[in-house]
Design a protein around this motif. Structure first.
Motif, PDB file in Angstrom:
ATOM      1  N   MET A 188      50.090  32.812  52.418  1.00  0.00           N
ATOM      2  CA  MET A 188      52.003  33.806  52.320  1.00  0.00           C
ATOM      3  C   MET A 188      51.472  34.826  51.550  1.00  0.00           C
ATOM      4  O   MET A 188      50.822  34.845  50.512  1.00  0.00           O
ATOM      5  CB  MET A 188      52.367  32.643  51.294  1.00  0.00           C
ATOM      6  N   LYS A 189      51.850  36.193  52.043  1.00  0.00           N
ATOM      7  CA  LYS A 189      51.028  36.699  50.862  1.00  0.00           C
ATOM      8  C   LYS A 189      51.709  37.780  50.063  1.00  0.00           C
ATOM      9  O   LYS A 189      53.569  37.779  50.635  1.00  0.00           O
ATOM     10  CB  LYS A 189      50.465  38.507  51.561  1.00  0.00           C
ATOM     11  N   THR A 190      51.184  37.822  49.360  1.00  0.00           N
ATOM     12  CA  THR A 190      52.302  37.725  48.279  1.00  0.00           C
ATOM     13  C   THR A 190      51.424  38.763  46.582  1.00  0.00           C
ATOM     14  O   THR A 190      50.591  38.920  46.457  1.00  0.00           O
ATOM     15  CB  THR A 190      51.701  36.587  46.574  1.00  0.00           C
ATOM     16  N   THR A 191      52.665  39.378  46.380  1.00  0.00           N
ATOM     17  CA  THR A 191      52.738  40.442  45.004  1.00  0.00           C
ATOM     18  C   THR A 191      52.916  40.342  43.432  1.00  0.00           C
ATOM     19  O   THR A 191      53.938  39.954  43.845  1.00  0.00           O
ATOM     20  CB  THR A 191      52.869  42.064  45.407  1.00  0.00           C
ATOM     21  N   PHE A 192      51.783  39.715  42.976  1.00  0.00           N
ATOM     22  CA  PHE A 192      52.686  39.627  41.690  1.00  0.00           C
ATOM     23  C   PHE A 192      52.668  40.785  40.760  1.00  0.00           C
ATOM     24  O   PHE A 192      51.755  41.808  40.633  1.00  0.00           O
ATOM     25  CB  PHE A 192      51.623  38.894  41.157  1.00  0.00           C
ATOM     26  N   VAL A 193      54.045  41.007  40.553  1.00  0.00           N
ATOM     27  CA  VAL A 193      54.777  42.243  39.357  1.00  0.00           C
ATOM     28  C   VAL A 193      54.137  41.934  37.792  1.00  0.00           C
ATOM     29  O   VAL A 193      55.019  41.069  37.344  1.00  0.00           O
ATOM     30  CB  VAL A 193      56.251  42.982  40.246  1.00  0.00           C
ATOM     31  N   VAL A 194      53.508  42.414  37.586  1.00  0.00           N
ATOM     32  CA  VAL A 194      52.465  41.536  35.747  1.00  0.00           C
ATOM     33  C   VAL A 194      53.187  42.633  35.091  1.00  0.00           C
ATOM     34  O   VAL A 194      52.749  43.731  34.748  1.00  0.00           O
ATOM     35  CB  VAL A 194      51.302  41.539  36.066  1.00  0.00           C
ATOM     36  N   GLY A 195      54.237  42.710  33.582  1.00  0.00           N
ATOM     37  CA  GLY A 195      54.680  43.169  32.512  1.00  0.00           C
ATOM     38  C   GLY A 195      53.915  42.249  31.706  1.00  0.00           C
ATOM     39  O   GLY A 195      52.774  41.998  31.005  1.00  0.00           O
ATOM     40  N   ALA A 196      54.280  43.277  30.238  1.00  0.00           N
ATOM     41  CA  ALA A 196      53.607  42.921  28.840  1.00  0.00           C
ATOM     42  C   ALA A 196      53.585  41.666  28.644  1.00  0.00           C
ATOM     43  O   ALA A 196      53.170  40.866  28.087  1.00  0.00           O
ATOM     44  CB  ALA A 196      54.438  44.252  28.185  1.00  0.00           C
ATOM     45  N   GLY A 197      55.329  40.898  29.042  1.00  0.00           N
ATOM     46  CA  GLY A 197      55.267  39.227  28.574  1.00  0.00           C
ATOM     47  C   GLY A 197      55.030  38.207  28.790  1.00  0.00           C
ATOM     48  O   GLY A 197      53.821  37.677  27.817  1.00  0.00           O
ATOM     49  N   ALA A 198      53.753  38.559  29.667  1.00  0.00           N
ATOM     50  CA  ALA A 198      52.559  37.551  30.870  1.00  0.00           C
ATOM     51  C   ALA A 198      51.706  38.523  29.672  1.00  0.00           C
ATOM     52  O   ALA A 198      50.273  36.693  29.913  1.00  0.00           O
ATOM     53  CB  ALA A 198      51.613  37.787  31.867  1.00  0.00           C
ATOM     54  N   SER A 199      51.041  38.911  29.487  1.00  0.00           N
ATOM     55  CA  SER A 199      49.760  39.605  28.539  1.00  0.00           C
ATOM     56  C   SER A 199      50.119  38.523  26.896  1.00  0.00           C
ATOM     57  O   SER A 199      49.361  38.132  25.800  1.00  0.00           O
ATOM     58  CB  SER A 199      49.107  40.853  27.551  1.00  0.00           C
ATOM     59  N   ALA A 200      51.395  38.171  26.223  1.00  0.00           N
ATOM     60  CA  ALA A 200      50.986  37.200  24.683  1.00  0.00           C
ATOM     61  C   ALA A 200      50.896  36.190  25.488  1.00  0.00           C
ATOM     62  O   ALA A 200      50.172  35.640  23.911  1.00  0.00           O
ATOM     63  CB  ALA A 200      53.044  37.207  24.601  1.00  0.00           C
ATOM     64  N   ASP A 201      51.247  35.264  26.763  1.00  0.00           N
ATOM     65  CA  ASP A 201      49.696  34.453  26.373  1.00  0.00           C
ATOM     66  C   ASP A 201      48.538  34.374  26.190  1.00  0.00           C
ATOM     67  O   ASP A 201      47.530  32.976  25.618  1.00  0.00           O
ATOM     68  CB  ASP A 201      49.288  33.651  27.975  1.00  0.00           C
ATOM     69  N   LYS A 243      38.328  32.079  50.008  1.00  0.00           N
ATOM     70  CA  LYS A 243      39.254  31.767  49.000  1.00  0.00           C
ATOM     71  C   LYS A 243      41.194  32.057  48.795  1.00  0.00           C
ATOM     72  O   LYS A 243      41.764  31.299  47.956  1.00  0.00           O
ATOM     73  CB  LYS A 243      38.244  32.175  47.255  1.00  0.00           C
ATOM     74  N   GLY A 244      41.666  32.244  49.530  1.00  0.00           N
ATOM     75  CA  GLY A 244      42.638  32.780  49.201  1.00  0.00           C
ATOM     76  C   GLY A 244      43.052  34.345  48.831  1.00  0.00           C
ATOM     77  O   GLY A 244      43.817  34.362  49.240  1.00  0.00           O
ATOM     78  N   PHE A 245      41.748  34.835  48.019  1.00  0.00           N
ATOM     79  CA  PHE A 245      42.707  35.880  47.430  1.00  0.00           C
ATOM     80  C   PHE A 245      42.962  37.175  48.320  1.00  0.00           C
ATOM     81  O   PHE A 245      43.081  37.809  47.564  1.00  0.00           O
ATOM     82  CB  PHE A 245      40.733  36.170  46.326  1.00  0.00           C
ATOM     83  N   ASP A 246      42.348  37.066  49.638  1.00  0.00           N
ATOM     84  CA  ASP A 246      42.616  38.528  50.114  1.00  0.00           C
ATOM     85  C   ASP A 246      44.559  38.265  50.661  1.00  0.00           C
ATOM     86  O   ASP A 246      44.837  39.359  50.798  1.00  0.00           O
ATOM     87  CB  ASP A 246      42.248  38.307  51.442  1.00  0.00           C
ATOM     88  N   SER A 247      44.637  37.566  50.106  1.00  0.00           N
ATOM     89  CA  SER A 247      46.703  37.456  50.437  1.00  0.00           C
ATOM     90  C   SER A 247      46.917  37.563  49.185  1.00  0.00           C
ATOM     91  O   SER A 247      48.230  37.420  49.269  1.00  0.00           O
ATOM     92  CB  SER A 247      46.768  35.864  50.844  1.00  0.00           C
ATOM     93  N   ILE A 248      46.676  38.331  47.813  1.00  0.00           N
ATOM     94  CA  ILE A 248      47.013  37.813  46.713  1.00  0.00           C
ATOM     95  C   ILE A 248      47.024  39.360  46.454  1.00  0.00           C
ATOM     96  O   ILE A 248      45.873  40.115  46.481  1.00  0.00           O
ATOM     97  CB  ILE A 248      46.120  37.377  45.867  1.00  0.00           C
ATOM     98  N   SER A 249      48.105  40.223  45.767  1.00  0.00           N
ATOM     99  CA  SER A 249      47.520  41.480  45.002  1.00  0.00           C
ATOM    100  C   SER A 249      48.343  41.750  43.176  1.00  0.00           C
ATOM    101  O   SER A 249      49.293  40.960  43.666  1.00  0.00           O
ATOM    102  CB  SER A 249      48.783  42.843  46.058  1.00  0.00           C
ATOM    103  N   PHE A 250      48.086  42.096  42.761  1.00  0.00           N
ATOM    104  CA  PHE A 250      48.226  42.484  41.774  1.00  0.00           C
ATOM    105  C   PHE A 250      48.998  43.777  41.003  1.00  0.00           C
ATOM    106  O   PHE A 250      48.259  44.388  41.683  1.00  0.00           O
ATOM    107  CB  PHE A 250      47.703  42.599  39.541  1.00  0.00           C
ATOM    108  N   VAL A 251      50.193  43.764  40.424  1.00  0.00           N
ATOM    109  CA  VAL A 251      50.789  45.102  40.646  1.00  0.00           C
ATOM    110  C   VAL A 251      51.127  45.089  38.693  1.00  0.00           C
ATOM    111  O   VAL A 251      51.796  44.679  38.446  1.00  0.00           O
ATOM    112  CB  VAL A 251      51.865  45.824  40.752  1.00  0.00           C
ATOM    113  N   VAL A 252      49.921  45.626  38.114  1.00  0.00           N
ATOM    114  CA  VAL A 252      50.334  45.429  35.878  1.00  0.00           C
ATOM    115  C   VAL A 252      50.397  46.464  35.407  1.00  0.00           C
ATOM    116  O   VAL A 252      50.292  47.592  36.382  1.00  0.00           O
ATOM    117  CB  VAL A 252      47.909  45.166  35.911  1.00  0.00           C
ATOM    118  N   PHE A 253      51.716  46.630  35.285  1.00  0.00           N
ATOM    119  CA  PHE A 253      52.210  47.475  34.343  1.00  0.00           C
ATOM    120  C   PHE A 253      51.438  47.529  32.502  1.00  0.00           C
ATOM    121  O   PHE A 253      52.304  48.135  31.318  1.00  0.00           O
ATOM    122  CB  PHE A 253      53.561  47.516  33.783  1.00  0.00           C
TER     123      PHE A 253
END
Length: 334
Positions: free
Chosen positions: A1-14, A149-159
């Protein structure tokens, strides 16, 4: 399944990065004249007097202008909004804000355990982070199956300005699949990752000096500052087209630690959905959001990503908790 992850600042707190008000507070403290006198940071900012002068700020005004910047910044809801409201492209306010961001984020990169050159790395430190959870859920194929590896089905839009995603994946490739450094960099290049507002710069392919974690030198920070963009500077046709393509090609869009501020939403929906577009699965973390805000976020996701149909899934969890709570639906087939 092709998936786009939209990543915001809250994810960097980790990974120990200041987000939102915390980043504003650190920038304000860094620029306050009384702190500069006490810590000797005046000489540090003195090194960029020439850059500031080229942008309209003389050395005689440096202390008073830094005081104004530090005391006024808390009136805005983010450093991005402050720079958008107060500065013009490449003026002294814009440069000083971006330089401060580069210094603070660069220091956190440098202090992070991700800033490693020697292997092996103890990935137990990352197993509970969202990237550790992400790797465990989406990774597939054994060490001998480099192209599966399945990485061709992943995209990241990073803020975010930090390069945690790139650095984590690079280190994970070298260790989990026992890739050499060149293969790991080559594989990383194939993954769709776009930083909407820029970042501290592209990570070098030199495995011993890959630039993750800035050293804090004058020229390095000036260069990093030039890579950071404000709201209006970021929305060029190439970035908008890339984001639209990522989302259009996706069957699933997942928001992690993302601020659904109006300007961020406008960037994501610069290209309206067509009637023939697929009906995407949409999931979003809404940690510490009010019930009213969650309702607005859900309605927006339904309207702009699901052709007006209900069904977007909201989770009150943080990014790492989200992966654990949705472990079955997020796991990729092996």
């Amino acid at each position: 399944m092709k998936t786009t992850f939209v990543v915001g600042a809250g994810a960097s707190a980790d990974f120990g990065f200041p987000v939102g008000a915390a980043l504003q507070s650190e920038i304000a403290e860094y620029l306050k004249p009384r702190r500069m006198v006490r810590s000797g940071a005046i000489s540090h900012l003195g090194s960029i007097e020439g850059e500031l002068a080229k942008r309209g700020l003389s050395g005689f005004d440096l202390t008073s202008r830094c005081e104004w910047f530090a005391n006024t910044l808390p009136l805005s809801d983010s450093i991005d909004r402050f720079l958008e409201d107060q500065s013009s492209h490449d003026d002294w306010i814009s440069f000083l804000g971006k330089y401060s961001i580069a210094k603070i984020i660069g220091e956190r990169e440098r202090a992070s355990y991700l800033n490693r050159r020697e292997l092996p790395i103890d990935f137990a430190r990352f197993s509970d982070t969202w990237l550790g959870q992400f790797w465990a859920k989406m990774n597939k194929g054994g060490g001998a199956k480099i192209d599966e590896k399945g990485f061709d089905s992943i995209s990241f839009v990073v803020f975010n300005y930090d390069r945690c995603i790139e650095q984590f994946l690079y280190l994970a490739f070298t260790q989990y699949y026992q890739m050499d450094h060149d293969d790991a960099w080559g594989f990383l290049k194939k993954i769709n990752i776009i930083h909407v507002y820029g970042s501290l710069g592209a990570i070098s392919e030199n495995s011993f000096r890959n630039s993750y974690g800035l050293n804090g030198g004058y020229s390095e920070l000036v260069s990093a500052a030039s890579e950071i963009k404000t709201f209006s500077e970021s929305v060029d046709s190439e970035i908008s087209a890339t984001i639209s393509r990522f989302i259009a090609d996706s069957e699933r869009v997942i928001f992690l630690g993302f601020s659904f501020a109006e300007m961020n939403r406008n960037i994501l929906c610069s290209q309206p959905m067509n009637e023939g577009d697929r009906l995407r699965k949409v999931m979003a973390t809404t940690y510490k959001e009010s019930r009213e805000n969650i309702s607005i976020i859900k309605d927006w996701c339904n309207q702009h990503l699901r052709r007006g149909n209900a069904g977007s899934i909201m989770s009150s969890a943080k990014a790492d908790e989200f992966f654990r709570e949705n472990s079955l639906s997020l796991s990729m087939p092996r």
